[in-house]
Design a protein around this motif. Structure first.
Motif, mmCIF file in Angstrom:
data_model
loop_
_atom_site.group_PDB
_atom_site.id
_atom_site.type_symbol
_atom_site.label_atom_id
_atom_site.label_comp_id
_atom_site.label_asym_id
_atom_site.label_seq_id
_atom_site.Cartn_x
_atom_site.Cartn_y
_atom_site.Cartn_z
ATOM 1 N N ILE A 145 23.142 25.672 8.000
ATOM 2 C CA ILE A 145 22.900 24.226 7.807
ATOM 3 C C ILE A 145 24.223 23.567 7.456
ATOM 4 C CG2 ILE A 145 21.751 22.502 6.329
ATOM 5 C CD1 ILE A 145 20.244 25.771 6.319
ATOM 6 N N LEU A 146 24.544 22.467 8.133
ATOM 7 C CA LEU A 146 25.785 21.737 7.857
ATOM 8 C C LEU A 146 25.476 20.516 6.995
ATOM 9 C CD1 LEU A 146 27.121 21.686 11.545
ATOM 10 C CD2 LEU A 146 27.617 23.405 9.777
ATOM 11 N N GLY A 147 26.140 20.406 5.830
ATOM 12 C CA GLY A 147 25.994 19.208 4.992
ATOM 13 C C GLY A 147 24.984 19.386 3.884
ATOM 14 N N ALA A 148 25.465 19.252 2.624
ATOM 15 C CA ALA A 148 24.604 19.505 1.461
ATOM 16 C C ALA A 148 24.087 18.193 0.875
ATOM 17 C CB ALA A 148 25.378 20.302 0.412
ATOM 18 N N GLY A 149 23.379 17.406 1.698
ATOM 19 C CA GLY A 149 22.836 16.129 1.224
ATOM 20 C C GLY A 149 21.328 16.176 1.053
ATOM 21 N N GLY A 150 20.717 14.986 1.044
ATOM 22 C CA GLY A 150 19.285 14.870 0.808
ATOM 23 C C GLY A 150 18.436 15.535 1.879
ATOM 24 N N ALA A 151 18.777 15.327 3.143
ATOM 25 C CA ALA A 151 17.964 15.896 4.217
ATOM 26 C C ALA A 151 18.012 17.420 4.189
ATOM 27 C CB ALA A 151 18.452 15.379 5.572
ATOM 28 N N ALA A 152 19.178 17.977 3.851
ATOM 29 C CA ALA A 152 19.329 19.438 3.795
ATOM 30 C C ALA A 152 18.361 20.045 2.772
ATOM 31 C CB ALA A 152 20.765 19.810 3.445
ATOM 32 N N LYS A 153 18.032 19.286 1.737
ATOM 33 C CA LYS A 153 17.115 19.802 0.703
ATOM 34 C C LYS A 153 15.746 20.116 1.297
ATOM 35 C CE LYS A 153 18.912 18.892 -3.620
ATOM 36 N NZ LYS A 153 18.465 19.193 -4.938
ATOM 37 N N ALA A 154 15.199 19.167 2.069
ATOM 38 C CA ALA A 154 13.883 19.390 2.688
ATOM 39 C C ALA A 154 13.977 20.493 3.745
ATOM 40 C CB ALA A 154 13.379 18.095 3.322
ATOM 41 N N VAL A 155 15.049 20.479 4.523
ATOM 42 C CA VAL A 155 15.242 21.471 5.592
ATOM 43 C C VAL A 155 15.316 22.882 4.993
ATOM 44 C CG1 VAL A 155 16.987 22.295 7.253
ATOM 45 C CG2 VAL A 155 16.303 19.879 7.236
ATOM 46 N N ILE A 156 16.126 23.041 3.962
ATOM 47 C CA ILE A 156 16.303 24.375 3.362
ATOM 48 C C ILE A 156 15.007 24.858 2.723
ATOM 49 C CG2 ILE A 156 17.467 25.604 1.468
ATOM 50 C CD1 ILE A 156 20.040 24.175 2.327
ATOM 51 N N GLN A 157 14.290 23.967 2.068
ATOM 52 C CA GLN A 157 13.009 24.389 1.465
ATOM 53 C C GLN A 157 12.054 24.894 2.541
ATOM 54 O OE1 GLN A 157 12.587 24.541 -1.950
ATOM 55 N NE2 GLN A 157 10.940 25.853 -1.242
ATOM 56 N N TYR A 158 12.026 24.177 3.677
ATOM 57 C CA TYR A 158 11.143 24.607 4.765
ATOM 58 C C TYR A 158 11.581 25.974 5.317
ATOM 59 C CZ TYR A 158 8.585 25.105 8.997
ATOM 60 O OH TYR A 158 7.772 25.646 9.984
ATOM 61 N N LEU A 159 12.887 26.172 5.446
ATOM 62 C CA LEU A 159 13.395 27.442 5.993
ATOM 63 C C LEU A 159 13.045 28.605 5.059
ATOM 64 C CD1 LEU A 159 16.916 26.248 7.228
ATOM 65 C CD2 LEU A 159 14.854 26.614 8.608
ATOM 66 N N ILE A 160 13.167 28.361 3.762
ATOM 67 C CA ILE A 160 12.820 29.407 2.788
ATOM 68 C C ILE A 160 11.318 29.699 2.852
ATOM 69 C CG2 ILE A 160 12.649 29.902 0.303
ATOM 70 C CD1 ILE A 160 15.289 28.262 -0.001
ATOM 71 N N ASP A 161 10.517 28.637 2.864
ATOM 72 C CA ASP A 161 9.053 28.807 2.908
ATOM 73 C C ASP A 161 8.617 29.501 4.199
ATOM 74 O OD1 ASP A 161 8.952 27.520 0.489
ATOM 75 O OD2 ASP A 161 8.197 25.619 1.273
ATOM 76 N N SER A 162 9.438 29.388 5.256
ATOM 77 C CA SER A 162 9.083 29.990 6.552
ATOM 78 C C SER A 162 9.711 31.374 6.735
ATOM 79 C CB SER A 162 9.536 29.078 7.693
ATOM 80 O OG SER A 162 9.027 27.804 7.520
ATOM 81 N N LYS A 199 0.823 -1.223 0.000
ATOM 82 C CA LYS A 199 0.000 0.000 0.000
ATOM 83 C C LYS A 199 0.851 1.264 0.000
ATOM 84 C CE LYS A 199 -4.005 -1.961 0.154
ATOM 85 N NZ LYS A 199 -4.772 -1.970 -1.068
ATOM 86 N N GLY A 200 2.049 1.161 0.578
ATOM 87 C CA GLY A 200 2.878 2.359 0.628
ATOM 88 C C GLY A 200 4.303 2.042 1.024
ATOM 89 N N LEU A 201 5.193 2.949 0.653
ATOM 90 C CA LEU A 201 6.611 2.764 0.992
ATOM 91 C C LEU A 201 7.200 4.057 1.521
ATOM 92 C CD1 LEU A 201 8.328 0.884 -2.000
ATOM 93 C CD2 LEU A 201 8.159 0.081 0.370
ATOM 94 N N ASN A 202 8.124 3.918 2.454
ATOM 95 C CA ASN A 202 9.027 5.029 2.787
ATOM 96 C C ASN A 202 10.338 4.767 2.057
ATOM 97 O OD1 ASN A 202 7.684 5.092 6.036
ATOM 98 N ND2 ASN A 202 7.626 6.806 4.627
ATOM 99 N N VAL A 203 11.065 5.855 1.814
ATOM 100 C CA VAL A 203 12.318 5.762 1.061
ATOM 101 C C VAL A 203 13.400 6.473 1.869
ATOM 102 C CG1 VAL A 203 13.470 6.339 -1.111
ATOM 103 C CG2 VAL A 203 11.016 5.883 -1.101
ATOM 104 N N THR A 204 14.532 5.794 2.048
ATOM 105 C CA THR A 204 15.617 6.462 2.773
ATOM 106 C C THR A 204 16.933 6.377 1.997
ATOM 107 O OG1 THR A 204 16.614 6.781 4.950
ATOM 108 C CG2 THR A 204 16.227 4.490 4.296
ATOM 109 N N ILE A 205 18.017 6.802 2.668
ATOM 110 C CA ILE A 205 19.343 6.929 2.064
ATOM 111 C C ILE A 205 19.714 5.661 1.299
ATOM 112 C CG2 ILE A 205 21.804 7.282 2.553
ATOM 113 C CD1 ILE A 205 21.038 8.723 5.109
ATOM 114 N N PRO A 206 20.165 5.680 0.058
ATOM 115 C CA PRO A 206 20.468 6.873 -0.746
ATOM 116 C C PRO A 206 19.486 7.066 -1.906
ATOM 117 C CG PRO A 206 21.772 5.038 -1.527
ATOM 118 C CD PRO A 206 20.789 4.474 -0.528
ATOM 119 N N TYR A 207 18.200 6.685 -1.715
ATOM 120 C CA TYR A 207 17.280 6.610 -2.868
ATOM 121 C C TYR A 207 16.243 7.724 -2.950
ATOM 122 C CZ TYR A 207 19.395 1.987 -3.008
ATOM 123 O OH TYR A 207 20.303 0.951 -3.057
#
Ligand code: NAP
Length: 268
Positions: free
Chosen positions: A124-141, A57-65
């Motif tokens: 923000i330290l580290g330019a990986g996948g998690a930073a993408k969601a974090v930075i988008q939220y910071l910009i939107d906020s 019914k559903g999947l979560n996806v984690t590092i590195p996909y």
């Protein structure tokens, strides 16, 4: 019939996602199970199609996909498109829909701990996948200034267009800021004696957030606490992003008190 959900990633030995989802199923009396699927890089597409056809019914996806999986989906939510990565897939009517619940998990964690973003300077330290969601939220906020610190600024500039990017040497010259967020895996179990930045660079902020949740208190957060910063680990984010996935899969709303109970019930 018992519905099946799961997590795909390369290495899942450390994952506590199953415990979070199974706890929710019990509390809400949902007849479902959650399994971990370790997948090697070269097999991702084939295994993804197998799982899709197996009636999941559903999947979560984690590092590195989180980025690569966006290529396999029929539709992607607005926030996931902006971020460029997904961590949740819904299988519905033979179609696949991608979402990014890390974005909402990060938001919930900040709100829970009363960390303000509007008008603030955030590093923000580290330019990986998690930073993408974090930075988008910071910009939107409406953060006043968002600074991304990377070991490889030219590679980071390719992946984070329009973001202010510096290296760790330049971080020494950044004056006091409001919040520093660790989006690197540095300090994560078993390398718990490591910290991504030195004490001086932590002490010049008012709050420190670490996306890591194992150990519960990283060296980064220990140093932050010692210097009087508000310090927050990534466990509430992890639980919140998982519950938001459940909301999408089951078309339900989960009360914040249940998120808090599951969070308090976790043993790290
Ligand atoms: P990732 O894509 O592998 O990226 C992490 C980034 O950290 C890398 O791109 C790299 O950036 C930097 N980095 C890696 N190794 C480093 C080292 N030895 N020294 C300094 N910097 C290093 O991982 P991710 O998906 O972004 O996840 C990052 C962390 O967040 C992980 O610990 C993950 O478990 C955690 N996380 C937690 C949650 C949660 O819900 N709490 C959600 C997502 C992720 P540069 O090359 O630019 O320096």
């Amino acid at each position: 019939m018992t519905n099946l959900y799961g997590l795909i990633g390369e290495k899942l030995g450390h994952s506590i996602s199953k415990a979070i989802h199974v706890d929710l199923f019990k509390r809400l009396k949902i007849d479902a199970d959650y399994k971990l699927f370790e997948i090697e890089k070269l097999e991702l597409k084939a295994r993804f199609n197998e799982l899709k056809d197996s009636g999941l019914k559903g999947l979560n996806v984690t590092i590195p996909y989180k980025v690569e999986a966006t290529n396999f989906l029929d539709e992607i939510s607005e926030e996931a498109k902006k971020i460029g990565a997904i961590n949740t897939i819904c299988f519905r009517d033979n179609k696949t829909f991608g979402h990014n619940t890390d974005y909402f998990g990060f938001a919930k964690m900040l709100n829970k701990n009363s960390i303000e973003i509007k008008g603030k300077t955030i590093v923000i330290l580290g330019a990986g996948g998690a930073a993408k969601a974090v930075i988008q939220y910071l910009i939107d906020s409406n953060a006043k200034r968002v600074i991304l610190v990377s070991r490889d600024t030219s590679k980071a500039a390719e992946n984070f267009k329009g973001i202010e990017i510096i290296d760790y040497t330049q971080l020494e010259y950044i004056p006091a800021g409001d919040v520093i967020v660790n989006c690197t895996p540095v300090g994560m179990y078993p390398n718990t004696h490591n910290c991504p930045v030195n004490e001086n660079n932590i002490a010049k902020f008012n709050a420190a957030v670490d996306l890591i949740y194992n150990p519960y208190e990283t060296l980064f957060l220990k140093i932050a606490k010692k210097n009087g910063l508000k310090s927050v680990n990534g466990l509430y984010m992890l639980v919140s992003q998982a519950i938001y996935s459940e909301e999408l899969w089951n078309d339900i709303h989960v009360d914040e008190t249940i998120i808090d109970e599951i969070f308090n019930n976790l043993k790290i």
